[in-house]
Design an enzyme around this catalytic site. Structure first.
Site, PDB file in Angstrom:
ATOM      1  N   CYS A   2      -5.573  -3.753  -1.836  1.00 36.11           N
ATOM      2  CA  CYS A   2      -5.909  -4.545  -0.654  1.00 36.11           C
ATOM      3  C   CYS A   2      -7.150  -5.389  -0.921  1.00 36.11           C
ATOM      4  O   CYS A   2      -7.181  -6.580  -0.589  1.00 36.11           O
ATOM      5  CB  CYS A   2      -6.135  -3.620   0.534  1.00 36.11           C
ATOM      6  SG  CYS A   2      -6.507  -4.484   2.079  1.00 36.11           S
ATOM      7  N   CYS A  52      -5.152   3.052   5.830  1.00 40.60           N
ATOM      8  CA  CYS A  52      -5.047   2.457   7.161  1.00 40.60           C
ATOM      9  C   CYS A  52      -3.621   2.418   7.693  1.00 40.60           C
ATOM     10  O   CYS A  52      -3.404   2.587   8.889  1.00 40.60           O
ATOM     11  CB  CYS A  52      -5.673   1.063   7.174  1.00 40.60           C
ATOM     12  SG  CYS A  52      -4.778  -0.189   6.215  1.00 40.60           S
TER      13      CYS A  52
END
Length: 381
Positions: free
Chosen positions: A120, A217
């Site tokens: 990410c 997440c």
């Protein structure tokens, strides 16, 4: 112009007033990035807050402790309103799924133990978001990561955070020199997370006591296997649990439920010796177990290397550095032997247990805080 007539550098390293220095702050809605935004706004910088909407998974939106969920976007927006700077929410769901979630699922199915937070940072935050910051005509982009950027003789260098317990260097090894020129990490020098929370209280931020995110997440409940089964129906195919000596000890409900080094939850009790997962054979649908000594690894193949040294990676036959092969373990002394500009064999001076494909191998100076980059472990021995 006399040398002493040049304007002094501001706290972000630019020779102009803070009010003329635009900085995009990547705001997750947590205490760290909120403090960065408030701190820079308080200093008079031209702050622009940006929050990424990365996913929309029902339960995740209401779960505290998962970054970039609905409540976090609200918290980031509130900080911007209180300090009077613009705040934008960018929809990156499709990019995030293609660049991070899909690879996470495929890597797990291939028997690896991926680290999606690194991907990410590499593919979303320090690539697409950084480009957005440039499009907004920012001078730099600031984040709440615990890592340090220091100026060396040849330019910006990446260094570990002052607080070793908060250091995030393992997750930021793909940061390129060009990106490092543009990035700023205002929290990296702080002595502790308590110092950050104290600043949040001083700035009157409602997130001062907000808990840190603990899970990936997009998997807020920590159940990776269930997510992968939803993304890849039929992925949890059963198979055999096999001892390294060839004995069949039991059955499993899918290789994706296991990780290298796992001891608990194997479902093969009644044996005199403690057993660990030592190999995942996806093609044979086998989980191979054995004694702890079989987990010890000395040589590690690494690829996709991002090198941050002053000299070219291939300029030496060997680099004597320290390496981390898991985020939670301290660096170990090693010899790094380049094969190409992006591949190497890493030899650990002391064998490490539980080295797993899909994890990162990050390079550190043995005598100071500098980070020399790293790469990806791509198969096990």
């Amino acid at each position: 112009m006399a040398l002493d007539s040049f304007p002094p550098l501001n706290s972000l390293g630019f020779a102009k007033p803070p009010s003329e220095t635009r900085v995009v702050v990547a705001m997750s809605g947590g205490v760290d990035s909120s403090v960065v935004a408030a701190y820079l706004a308080d200093q008079g910088y031209d702050v622009v807050g940006v929050t990424l909407q990365l996913y929309d998974h029902g339960a995740a939106l209401a779960k505290k402790g998962a970054c970039c969920a609905g409540i976090d976007i609200h918290d980031a927006r509130r900080v911007a309103e209180e300090y009077g700077f613009p705040h934008y929410v960018l929809d990156y769901e499709n990019i995030f799924k293609d660049a991070v979630i899909d690879e996470f699922a495929d890597s797990y199915l291939a028997g690896a133990t991926p680290v999606p937070c690194i991907r990410c940072n590499e593919r979303i935050k320090f690539k697409d978001l950084l480009q957005t910051a440039r499009d907004l005509e920012a001078d730099c982009m600031a984040t709440g990561h615990y890592i340090q950027r220091k100026m060396g003789t040849l330019g910006a260098e990446l260094h570990s955070a002052t607080d070793a317990s908060r250091d995030q260097s393992y997750f930021l090894f793909p940061t390129t020199p060009e990106q490092l020129d543009f990035l700023r990490f205002p929290l990296g020098h702080l002595p502790s997370k308590d110092a950050t929370r104290k600043m949040a209280t001083q700035y009157g931020l409602a997130v001062a006591d907000k808990p840190d995110s603990q899970d990936i997440c997009f998997v807020p409940d920590g159940d990776y296997a269930s997510l992968i089964e939803k993304l890849r129906p039929g992925a949890a195919e059963p198979g055999e649990i096999v001892h390294a000596d060839g004995r069949i000890l039991g059955r499993h409900n899918g290789v994706l439920h296991y990780t290298i080094g796992q001891r608990r939850g194997l479902g093969i009790g009644g044996l005199s010796e403690p057993l660990y997962v030592v190999k995942l054979d996806v093609d044979a649908k086998q989980v191979v177990v054995g004694g702890k000594e079989l987990l010890a690894t000395r040589k590690i193949p690494v690829r996709e290397i991002n090198w941050l040294g002053d000299e070219p990676f291939m300029s030496r036959e060997e680099w004597h550095l320290s390496v981390k092969v898991r985020s939670t373990r301290p660096p170990r002394e090693a010899i790094i032997r380049p094969i190409s500009a992006t591949e190497a064999e890493v030899e650990l001076l002391t064998p490490e247990e539980g080295v797993s494909p899909g994890q990162a191998c990050v390079f550190y100076a043995s005598d100071d805080s500098r980070i020399f980059g790293g790469g990806w472990i791509w198969r096990g021995y």
